[in-house]
Design a protein around this motif. Structure first.
Motif, PDB file in Angstrom:
ATOM      1  N   GLY A 621      51.961  83.411  46.402  1.00 51.73           N
ATOM      2  CA  GLY A 621      52.628  84.071  45.285  1.00 51.73           C
ATOM      3  C   GLY A 621      53.820  83.284  44.775  1.00 51.73           C
ATOM      4  O   GLY A 621      54.034  83.148  43.565  1.00 51.73           O
ATOM      5  N   VAL A 622      54.603  82.729  45.705  1.00 49.55           N
ATOM      6  CA  VAL A 622      55.759  81.938  45.300  1.00 49.55           C
ATOM      7  C   VAL A 622      55.316  80.684  44.543  1.00 49.55           C
ATOM      8  O   VAL A 622      55.902  80.308  43.522  1.00 49.55           O
ATOM      9  CB  VAL A 622      56.604  81.566  46.539  1.00 49.55           C
ATOM     10  CG1 VAL A 622      57.641  80.515  46.184  1.00 49.55           C
ATOM     11  CG2 VAL A 622      57.283  82.798  47.099  1.00 49.55           C
ATOM     12  N   LEU A 623      54.283  80.042  45.025  1.00 45.38           N
ATOM     13  CA  LEU A 623      53.784  78.843  44.353  1.00 45.38           C
ATOM     14  C   LEU A 623      53.273  79.165  42.954  1.00 45.38           C
ATOM     15  O   LEU A 623      53.494  78.399  42.006  1.00 45.38           O
ATOM     16  CB  LEU A 623      52.676  78.201  45.178  1.00 45.38           C
ATOM     17  CG  LEU A 623      53.123  77.586  46.520  1.00 45.38           C
ATOM     18  CD1 LEU A 623      51.916  77.079  47.287  1.00 45.38           C
ATOM     19  CD2 LEU A 623      54.118  76.469  46.287  1.00 45.38           C
ATOM     20  N   LEU A 624      52.595  80.302  42.801  1.00 44.49           N
ATOM     21  CA  LEU A 624      52.095  80.688  41.480  1.00 44.49           C
ATOM     22  C   LEU A 624      53.256  80.982  40.518  1.00 44.49           C
ATOM     23  O   LEU A 624      53.223  80.602  39.345  1.00 44.49           O
ATOM     24  CB  LEU A 624      51.181  81.904  41.604  1.00 44.49           C
ATOM     25  CG  LEU A 624      49.816  81.640  42.254  1.00 44.49           C
ATOM     26  CD1 LEU A 624      49.091  82.949  42.540  1.00 44.49           C
ATOM     27  CD2 LEU A 624      48.957  80.751  41.357  1.00 44.49           C
ATOM     28  N   VAL A 625      54.279  81.665  41.014  1.00 50.32           N
ATOM     29  CA  VAL A 625      55.448  81.912  40.170  1.00 50.32           C
ATOM     30  C   VAL A 625      56.116  80.591  39.796  1.00 50.32           C
ATOM     31  O   VAL A 625      56.561  80.391  38.660  1.00 50.32           O
ATOM     32  CB  VAL A 625      56.446  82.838  40.898  1.00 50.32           C
ATOM     33  CG1 VAL A 625      57.745  82.936  40.119  1.00 50.32           C
ATOM     34  CG2 VAL A 625      55.839  84.221  41.080  1.00 50.32           C
ATOM     35  N   GLY A 626      56.160  79.647  40.755  1.00 54.30           N
ATOM     36  CA  GLY A 626      56.715  78.341  40.452  1.00 54.30           C
ATOM     37  C   GLY A 626      55.923  77.602  39.397  1.00 54.30           C
ATOM     38  O   GLY A 626      56.493  76.892  38.556  1.00 54.30           O
ATOM     39  N   LEU A 627      54.606  77.783  39.396  1.00 57.65           N
ATOM     40  CA  LEU A 627      53.785  77.128  38.380  1.00 57.65           C
ATOM     41  C   LEU A 627      54.111  77.637  36.978  1.00 57.65           C
ATOM     42  O   LEU A 627      54.038  76.870  36.013  1.00 57.65           O
ATOM     43  CB  LEU A 627      52.299  77.345  38.687  1.00 57.65           C
ATOM     44  CG  LEU A 627      51.727  76.494  39.825  1.00 57.65           C
ATOM     45  CD1 LEU A 627      50.292  76.881  40.115  1.00 57.65           C
ATOM     46  CD2 LEU A 627      51.818  75.012  39.473  1.00 57.65           C
ATOM     47  N   THR A 628      54.472  78.901  36.872  1.00 54.99           N
ATOM     48  CA  THR A 628      54.888  79.393  35.549  1.00 54.99           C
ATOM     49  C   THR A 628      56.158  78.691  35.090  1.00 54.99           C
ATOM     50  O   THR A 628      56.322  78.382  33.906  1.00 54.99           O
ATOM     51  CB  THR A 628      55.106  80.917  35.589  1.00 54.99           C
ATOM     52  OG1 THR A 628      56.174  81.222  36.494  1.00 54.99           O
ATOM     53  CG2 THR A 628      53.839  81.653  36.044  1.00 54.99           C
ATOM     54  N   GLY A 629      57.080  78.450  36.036  1.00 59.09           N
ATOM     55  CA  GLY A 629      58.290  77.711  35.684  1.00 59.09           C
ATOM     56  C   GLY A 629      58.002  76.277  35.306  1.00 59.09           C
ATOM     57  O   GLY A 629      58.576  75.735  34.339  1.00 59.09           O
ATOM     58  N   TYR A 630      57.099  75.638  36.051  1.00 61.76           N
ATOM     59  CA  TYR A 630      56.716  74.274  35.690  1.00 61.76           C
ATOM     60  C   TYR A 630      56.048  74.229  34.322  1.00 61.76           C
ATOM     61  O   TYR A 630      56.215  73.262  33.565  1.00 61.76           O
ATOM     62  CB  TYR A 630      55.779  73.702  36.752  1.00 61.76           C
ATOM     63  CG  TYR A 630      56.471  73.363  38.049  1.00 61.76           C
ATOM     64  CD1 TYR A 630      57.600  72.558  38.079  1.00 61.76           C
ATOM     65  CD2 TYR A 630      55.997  73.844  39.262  1.00 61.76           C
ATOM     66  CE1 TYR A 630      58.235  72.239  39.274  1.00 61.76           C
ATOM     67  CE2 TYR A 630      56.616  73.537  40.458  1.00 61.76           C
ATOM     68  CZ  TYR A 630      57.741  72.737  40.457  1.00 61.76           C
ATOM     69  OH  TYR A 630      58.372  72.427  41.630  1.00 61.76           O
ATOM     70  N   SER A 631      55.291  75.259  34.003  1.00 66.08           N
ATOM     71  CA  SER A 631      54.651  75.315  32.686  1.00 66.08           C
ATOM     72  C   SER A 631      55.711  75.371  31.584  1.00 66.08           C
ATOM     73  O   SER A 631      55.577  74.711  30.542  1.00 66.08           O
ATOM     74  CB  SER A 631      53.735  76.541  32.603  1.00 66.08           C
ATOM     75  OG  SER A 631      52.720  76.479  33.599  1.00 66.08           O
TER      76      SER A 631
END
Length: 964
Positions: A621-631
């Motif tokens: 979940g943390v990695l997925l939330v981080g991917l939104t930030g990277y996007s």
């Protein structure tokens, strides 16, 4: 003026070191600073000096100081009495007094703050000094912090005076906006009229009345007697309580005729004199007798200086000087009595006059001046007040009518009767009686240096009455600024037989009779309701506020995170949407994407956000939330904002690390009990918030009608900020104040997080390899054979099953490179993507890599300093640029371009904003170090002591990456 202020600042900072080296004798050295200020102010009597230094011109907050006749009077009192009180401290305290160095710092800083207060012409600057005196008063009153009484009374003084100060700030803003200027001299010269300005004046009076302990704010001053006696003599007799008197005297030439002025000032002034004077007749503690007497005298002073006429202002300023002299003398005498006998109770001091005639003479001389007996200065001022009131204020328009003048006169005469009575009570109670009491019989003679300051003050009170002509000249310069500037009344010790002299005789005889009937007075006060006991009202107000806050908290903060978030999100959604629907709206212009890449990244961000709500593994979940930030970072890059993209990438990476550090103490998966299926209401709320924010943002963008200011920013950044990176120039130059505030918040946040982890000891650096061997943590079994190669300093300390040779080798190779990149970002940020914030984040990530590769001992090897030191140094560095520019005569936080020719490098251009960026860099590095030290290294020993959890509690990814 600025030199005197800076001298006080330097002396205050040096005070703890001086006390450590010289002991209590350091006070004699520190007394030289206010003594120098006194000599400077005395040398400029009759002159008007002005200093204007640019500061925050956009807010009209400039360092504007004015020395005029009124400021000169108060400056002489603040510095002169301050120097004597500091010298008195040199023998009042012992060398082993707890917190003596901090006490010395606070006293000198208070003297400097009061000096700045009376000189400040900018109302916002005046408010800053005003609140500094409030905070320092709180610290000084609470000097004996181990005592509950001191803590309670210090808090009471802080709350009352701070509340008045906040009201005063609102009044300052109102007057500043009404007049268009925040210069006090400009506002008074062209005083506005109208209901709004009347509200502003009334709020200013609230601040002045609370500071000078006028009814109904009078109760905090007697409680402040918990402070050491030198504090009472200086703050609560000669300096701090005069701040409100000074402000009223300063405003009187412009606002004495305003609607709320005379009703408030005259009524509350006379009432204070009567209520506190009556209350002083029942006290048995010598300091409390003087404390209530001070409140009574402050009411007298407030009535005189707030009357708005020339002659009463002259009488008021005469009494201001007289009061500072006789009341500080009396407080210092009480300190000597307490120091010699160990008590201040007048019931335990029989025979002290015979045992110590010097103290008796000192106290008697000051009490005679307080009672208004010739030839002391107190008599000169009091007779001037009676004479002026007998003629309705004499000069100018006078008081509203003769009846009002006579009513006020009657109140002041009755108050003077009380003054004579408690003056006699003080002298007789302290020094009367023949047979010495046990406390007096066992007393020691006071040190001569302890008696020197009150002797000098008492002599000045007598000299002022005899040599009244120079004083009349100095004080009349201010009095002439009020209506009726023509000189009609002059100070004199003898005006012949007059009604005013008769009223003085009446006050003396009435006070003597009241003292003779003191036993009956005490019985009457005990039988009747306590007049003016506002302590009960204060306590009731605090209790009511506590109950109200508890009920509000119980209603709105029920301990449920979903409920709290729901309330916040609903407010965020509903209020802006309603205002958008009811208000005017510009035509909505929507624009899709500029390139297919933007659409792809946007779809990816939506998928990741949705997936984050469905997974049960916390790390996933943390990695997925981080991917939104990277996007989002990619979107920034595609839109031509490399600075924002770089910062977003670094922040997201560091946030992931912090999440992982926390997750290692939690199960890998969400437990079945805490899992939640699809919640329709929460989904609707989430969709509503997202939709509302999007729609409001779209309308906000479409509402623009003028040409965007951002189009002119590149040229302005280069010509004014001397840099081509617009974002960095804005952060370190145009909006440097915002950045300074933001890094201050970072320091506070880092300190708070670390304090939660390190409950017993917050300071210190991360442990180093040498600490591990010293503490017996490193063993031969962990270290491995001697011939084994260790790529990191702490490599030999880790268990083999937790070591990763690949990670150690990679860290050894890339760490220097990452640090070089971070320094490059720091220096190149003013013209290229980067800056102190980005460079600090990169350096922080380098520390993260060292920690993940080698553990807490490797973190200590990477940067073996206290994180708090790095944070404080960064904040000091950034704030120091503001001070430096100010000292150089430039606006605060302004930058300049420095060009030099350097061998080899050639022509080099350096922007002084770089030094501010260095402070930002250090703060960010300190923040990361503090997070790693607290959430990482601080929790490692706990995990080691508890043992490694079962493998099923962690996913393989977490267990491999995060060290136990």
């Amino acid at each position: 003026m600025i030199a005197v202020l800076l001298a006080h600042l330097v002396a205050a900072l040096a005070a703890p070191l001086l006390v450590r080296r010289l002991g209590r004798d350091a006070f004699f050295v520190l007394a030289l600073v206010p003594l120098g200020g006194f000599v400077w102010a005395l040398a400029h009597v009759g002159q008007t000096l002005r200093v204007d230094v640019g500061w925050i011109s956009g807010l009209q907050l400039n360092f504007s100081l004015v020395l005029d006749p009124l400021a000169t009077i108060l400056a002489c009192l603040v510095t002169g009495v301050g120097a004597l009180v500091l010298a008195y401290c040199g023998r009042y305290f012992d060398d082993d007094e707890p917190r003596l160095g901090l006490f010395a710092l606070e006293m000198v800083a208070f003297a400097g703050s009061m000096f700045g207060l009376v000189l400040a012409d900018n109302m916002l600057l005046l408010y800053g000094f005003w609140e500094l005196t409030t905070v320092l008063s709180f610290l000084l009153v609470g000097h004996y912090g181990s005592q509950a009484t001191s803590r309670r009374n210090a808090t009471q003084a802080l709350l009352v005076t701070t509340a008045g100060g906040l009201a005063m700030l609102v009044g300052i803003v109102i007057l500043g906006q009404v007049t268009g200027s925040y210069l006090l001299s400009a506002v008074i010269a062209d005083a506005p009229r109208g209901w709004l300005s009347g509200v502003g004046v009334l709020l200013l009076l609230v601040g002045a009345l609370s500071k000078s302990a006028i009814v109904p704010f009078h109760f905090w001053l007697p409680g402040a007697m918990a402070a050491p006696t030198p504090v009472s003599a200086y703050l609560h007799a000669a300096a701090m309580v005069k701040a409100g008197i000074y402000l009223v005297a300063r405003l009187a030439p412009g606002f004495a005729d305003a609607a709320p002025w005379r009703v408030s000032v005259l009524t509350l002034g006379v009432l204070s004199m009567l209520v506190a004077g009556w209350r002083a007749l029942r006290e048995t503690d010598l300091k409390l007798v003087l404390a209530f007497g001070t409140v009574s005298q402050l009411g007298f002073l407030m009535t005189l200086v707030g009357s708005g006429t020339r002659d009463l202002a002259l009488a008021g300023m005469t009494m201001v000087v007289a009061h500072a002299l006789f009341k500080s003398t009396l407080f210092l005498t009480v300190g000597a009595i307490d120091h010699a006998t160990g008590t201040r109770d007048l019931r335990e001091l029989s025979g002290l006059g015979r045992r110590s005639p010097v103290l008796a003479v000192l106290a008697s001389a000051a009490a005679l001046s307080m009672a208004g007996v010739p030839p002391f200065l107190g008599f000169v001022g009091k007779e001037a007040a009676f004479e002026s009131l007998l003629h309705g204020g004499r000069s100018g328009a006078g008081l509203p009518n003769q009846v009002v003048s006579l009513v006020v006169l009657a109140g002041l005469v009755l108050g003077s009767v009380f003054t004579v009575a408690y003056s006699l009570r003080f002298v007789w109670g302290a020094f009367g009686g023949r047979a010495p009491s046990p406390a007096v019989a066992g007393m020691h003679d006071p040190d001569r240096l302890l008696l020197a300051p009150p002797v000098l003050l008492a002599v000045l009170g007598l000299v002022g009455g005899l040599a009244y002509r120079p004083l009349d000249t100095a004080l009349s310069a201010y009095a002439r600024t009020l209506p009726g500037g023509d000189e009609t009344y002059r100070l004199a010790l003898w005006h012949g037989f007059s009604p005013a002299l008769g009223l003085s005789v009446v006050a003396l005889l009435g006070g003597a009779l009241l003292f003779a009937a003191r036993d009956a007075v005490v019985r009457l006060q005990r039988q009747s309701p306590p007049l003016g006991n506002a302590d009960r009202a204060y306590d009731a107000t605090l209790h009511a506020a506590d109950r109200l806050s508890q009920r509000l908290t119980a209603t709105t903060q029920r301990g449920s995170l979903p409920v709290n978030l729901t309330v916040i999100l609903l407010t965020l959604t509903v209020l802006p949407t309603v205002f958008l629907a009811l208000g005017p709206r510009a035509g909505l212009r929507l624009r899709g994407f500029d390139s297919p890449a933007q659409a792809v990244v946007g779809v990816l961000a939506v998928i990741c956000a949705f997936a984050a709500t469905r997974v049960h593994n916390r790390l996933t979940g943390v990695l997925l939330v981080g991917l939104t930030g990277y996007s989002c970072a990619v979107i920034f890059a595609l839109h031509g904002a490399p600075d924002l993209a770089l910062t977003q990438l670094l922040v997201e990476t560091l946030t992931l690390v912090v999440f992982v550090l926390v997750l290692r103490k939690m199960p890998a998966d969400v437990t079945p009990l805490s899992r939640m299926g699809f919640r329709a209401r929460r989904a609707v709320l989430a969709g509503g918030v997202g939709t509302a924010v999007t729609v409001i943002a779209a309308y906000a963008i479409s509402a623009r009608t003028a040409v965007a200011d951002s189009l002119a920013l590149p040229e302005a950044a280069y010509t004014r900020g001397h840099g081509s990176n617009v974002v960095n120039v804005i952060l370190v130059d145009v909006r440097a104040w915002d950045t300074l505030g933001e890094i201050s918040v970072l320091v506070v946040a880092a300190t708070g997080v670390a304090s939660l982890v390190f409950r017993h000891r917050r300071f210190g650096s991360a442990p180093r390899v040498s600490d591990a061997y010293a503490d017996g943590v490193a063993t031969s079994e962990l270290a491995g054979p001697p011939e084994e190669t260790t790529w990191l300093a702490s490599g030999g300390l880790e268990d083999r099953e937790h070591r990763s040779l690949v990670l150690e080798v990679a860290t050894r190779l890339v760490f220097p490179t990452i640090m070089v990149v971070s320094v490059y970002f720091l220096f190149a940020g003013h013209n290229s993507p980067g800056g102190g914030f980005a460079g600090g984040l990169v350096a922080g990530l380098a520390l993260v890599v060292r920690y993940l590769a080698g553990g807490r001992y490797e973190l200590g090897e990477a940067l073996g300093v206290d994180a708090g030191l790095v944070l404080g140094l960064g904040l000091l560095f950034a704030a120091g640029t503001a001070t430096t520019s100010l000292l150089l005569g430039a606006p605060v936080l302004s930058s300049a371009l420095v060009e030099v020719d350097v061998p080899v490098l050639g022509h080099v251009k350096v922007v002084t904003a770089l030094f501010f960026d260095v402070g930002v860099y250090l703060v960010v590095v300190g923040l990361v170090l503090d997070v790693l030290r607290s959430l990482g290294a601080g929790l490692d020993p706990v995990a080691e002591n508890e043992g490694v959890p079962d493998a099923t509690e962690f996913s393989p990814t977490v267990r491999d990456v995060v060290r136990p």
